[in-house]
Design a protein around this motif. Structure first.
Motif, short mmCIF file in Angstrom:
data_model
loop_
_atom_site.label_atom_id
_atom_site.label_comp_id
_atom_site.label_asym_id
_atom_site.label_seq_id
_atom_site.Cartn_x
_atom_site.Cartn_y
_atom_site.Cartn_z
N ASP A 39 0.65 -1.09 0.33
CA ASP A 39 -0.20 -0.37 0.28
C ASP A 39 0.65 1.66 -0.14
N GLN A 40 2.26 0.93 0.33
CA GLN A 40 3.51 2.15 -0.01
C GLN A 40 3.98 2.42 -1.47
N TYR A 41 3.61 1.96 -2.54
CA TYR A 41 4.09 1.72 -4.02
C TYR A 41 4.42 3.25 -3.88
N ASP A 42 3.94 3.94 -3.93
CA ASP A 42 3.34 5.66 -4.74
C ASP A 42 4.48 6.40 -4.11
N GLU A 43 4.31 6.25 -2.77
CA GLU A 43 4.40 7.10 -2.06
C GLU A 43 6.27 7.25 -1.33
N TYR A 44 6.85 5.51 -1.64
CA TYR A 44 8.10 5.08 -1.95
C TYR A 44 8.88 6.44 -3.52
N GLU A 45 8.03 5.98 -4.28
CA GLU A 45 9.00 6.38 -5.31
C GLU A 45 8.40 7.85 -4.97
N ARG A 46 7.40 8.54 -4.72
CA ARG A 46 7.11 10.25 -3.94
C ARG A 46 8.74 10.28 -3.81
N ARG A 47 8.79 10.03 -1.98
CA ARG A 47 9.94 10.11 -1.48
C ARG A 47 10.92 9.79 -2.36
N TYR A 80 12.88 8.76 7.92
CA TYR A 80 11.47 9.04 7.11
C TYR A 80 11.18 8.02 6.59
N LEU A 87 6.89 2.56 5.32
CA LEU A 87 6.98 2.23 3.88
C LEU A 87 7.45 0.94 3.59
#
Length: 105
Positions: free
Chosen positions: A14-22, A80, A84
């Motif tokens: 559930d964190q793929y997009d956030e991982y990439e964004r960061r 940070y 994730l």
């Protein structure tokens, strides 16, 4: 002499997009720490079916690169990213170092 490094890590599904964004907004101090540690040509790939991450980077000196873990920038980045992905008690990512078995120049 450049050393090629391959590693496996894991990010929560559930964190793929956030991982990439960061990573697309990497802290300037973390980018500087990586460069100062001799890291270059660094890429991370995601297998969306499993959440497995494959990291590839090149370093000028493995011992020098390994010292990055003691920098304030790295510790801040680990904290940070900790929510994730799979991490160790010190918040560093759980990492499996891979042995290179073939390389084509």
């Amino acid at each position: 002499m450049t050393v090629r490094v391959g590693q496996l890590m894991h990010v929560y599904s559930d964190q793929y997009d956030e991982y990439e964004r960061r990573h697309n907004n990497l802290f300037p101090e973390m980018k500087k720490a990586l460069k100062e540690a001799g890291a270059h040509n660094y890429s991370i790939y995601l297998d969306k079916k499993t959440g497995n991450l494959f990291a590839y980077l090149e370093v000028d000196d493995v011992e020098k690169y390994d010292q990055i873990s003691s920098t304030p920038a790295c510790k801040k980045w680990w904290e940070y990213m900790e929510p994730l992905m799979d991490t160790n008690p010190d918040k560093s990512p759980v990492t499996i170092d891979l042995k290179e078995v073939f390389h084509l120049d």
